[in-house]
Design a protein around this motif. Structure first.
Motif: not given
Length: 302
Positions: A21-28, A58-60, A64-66, A76-81
């Motif tokens: 809910r905080s990020t807009g990315v689905s649970i799945e 914040d990272r998610i 999402v923006r990327a 981008v998901v496995p990339a470092s901060d």
């Protein structure tokens, strides 16, 4: 995933639903990312429930923006901060808008349809934009054609034969465009279908084009597929999602069939819905209201 320790007790945590809910990315999708890329990493409470650090939010959001700016999840998901920040710093605040094809001339389209002039109709639909930005291509070339034909048929200006002719030609163009993307697609499988009673298949063709353009492999079953068969094929092919197109014609009957389909699918297979007849909400399903939302969802799992 690791067990939660005493050192974790003072940190704020979210459930996977709260993180979604905080990020807009689905649970799945969050579960897929954790399994495939090790992020977002969860901790397990003594009760057995999984929780996620609130710092993941914040990272998610940056991930999402990327994704919206054109990067793929695997980049981008496995990339470092730091790597993620460096990637974002190289891009403009808004995604670059590609040139668009000239809008269709409705009168010219209808004249071609009336004359059953398939060659000229298909030439009018072709555009290099299809391989640059398929969503913009559909919005500027395909959608106006569909709207013109649909309005003329509703007004009695076209016969059923004209409408079927136009649909077949548009399907041919969409299929030809998609096949070029399918040659290099190597992402997860998504099964596409309609529910029984649904005879409109152009929504599936458009969806398949958008998904293929971001690297997903598509298994399109066409229309009128029994829900048990759709679910069985999704399970057999290890699909990450099933996408169902719902037109206005099945608006009233689709929810019952979709509920049965969801019951036949394991939780790890996401159910996505779209089209003018898709229900506003359906338990266990994600409603994608437009092509931009579809593409953003697809990029998140590609």
């Amino acid at each position: 995933m690791r067990p939660r320790t005493d050192q974790d007790s003072d940190r704020p945590y979210l459930s996977i639903g709260g993180l979604s809910r905080s990020t807009g990315v689905s649970i799945e999708t969050l579960r897929t990312w954790e399994l495939r890329y090790g992020f977002p990493r969860s901790v397990r409470k003594p009760s057995g429930h999984r929780q996620f650090e609130i710092g993941h939010v914040d990272r998610i959001r940056r991930i999402v923006r990327a994704l919206e700016l054109g990067f793929r999840a695997g980049e981008v998901v496995p990339a470092s901060d730091q790597t993620l920040q460096d990637l974002l710093s190289t891009l403009p605040d808004q995604a670059v808008t590609l040139s668009v094809a000239p809008p269709q001339n409705p009168k010219a389209v209808l004249e071609l349809v009336r004359n059953f002039d398939g060659d000229r109709l298909m030439r009018s639909l072709h555009s290099a934009l299809a391989h640059q930005d398929p969503v913009a291509y559909v919005e500027t070339r395909i959608a106006p054609c569909l709207e013109a034909v649909g309005a003329a048929w509703a007004a009695g200006e076209l016969e059923i034969a004209h409408e079927h002719f136009a649909s077949e030609r548009i399907s041919d163009v969409l299929r030809e465009t998609r096949l070029r993307f399918e040659e290099t697609a190597n992402g997860p499988f998504v099964v596409l279908a309609t529910v029984p009673g649904e005879s409109h298949g152009l929504g599936l063709q458009i969806t398949a084009l958008v998904l293929s353009s971001v690297g997903l492999r598509v298994l399109s079953l066409g229309t009128e597929v029994p829900v048990k068969e759709t679910a069985a094929l999704a399970i057999r092919n290890s699909a990450v999602a099933v996408g169902i197109s719902v037109s206005a014609a099945t608006r009233n009957t689709a929810p019952e069939a979709l509920t049965r389909l969801r019951a036949h699918l394991p939780r790890k297979i996401e159910l996505i819905l779209g089209g003018s007849g898709a229900p506003a909400t359906l338990k266990g399903a994600k409603i994608l209201t437009d092509l931009q939302a579809l593409r953003a969802w697809a990029k998140a799992i590609a």
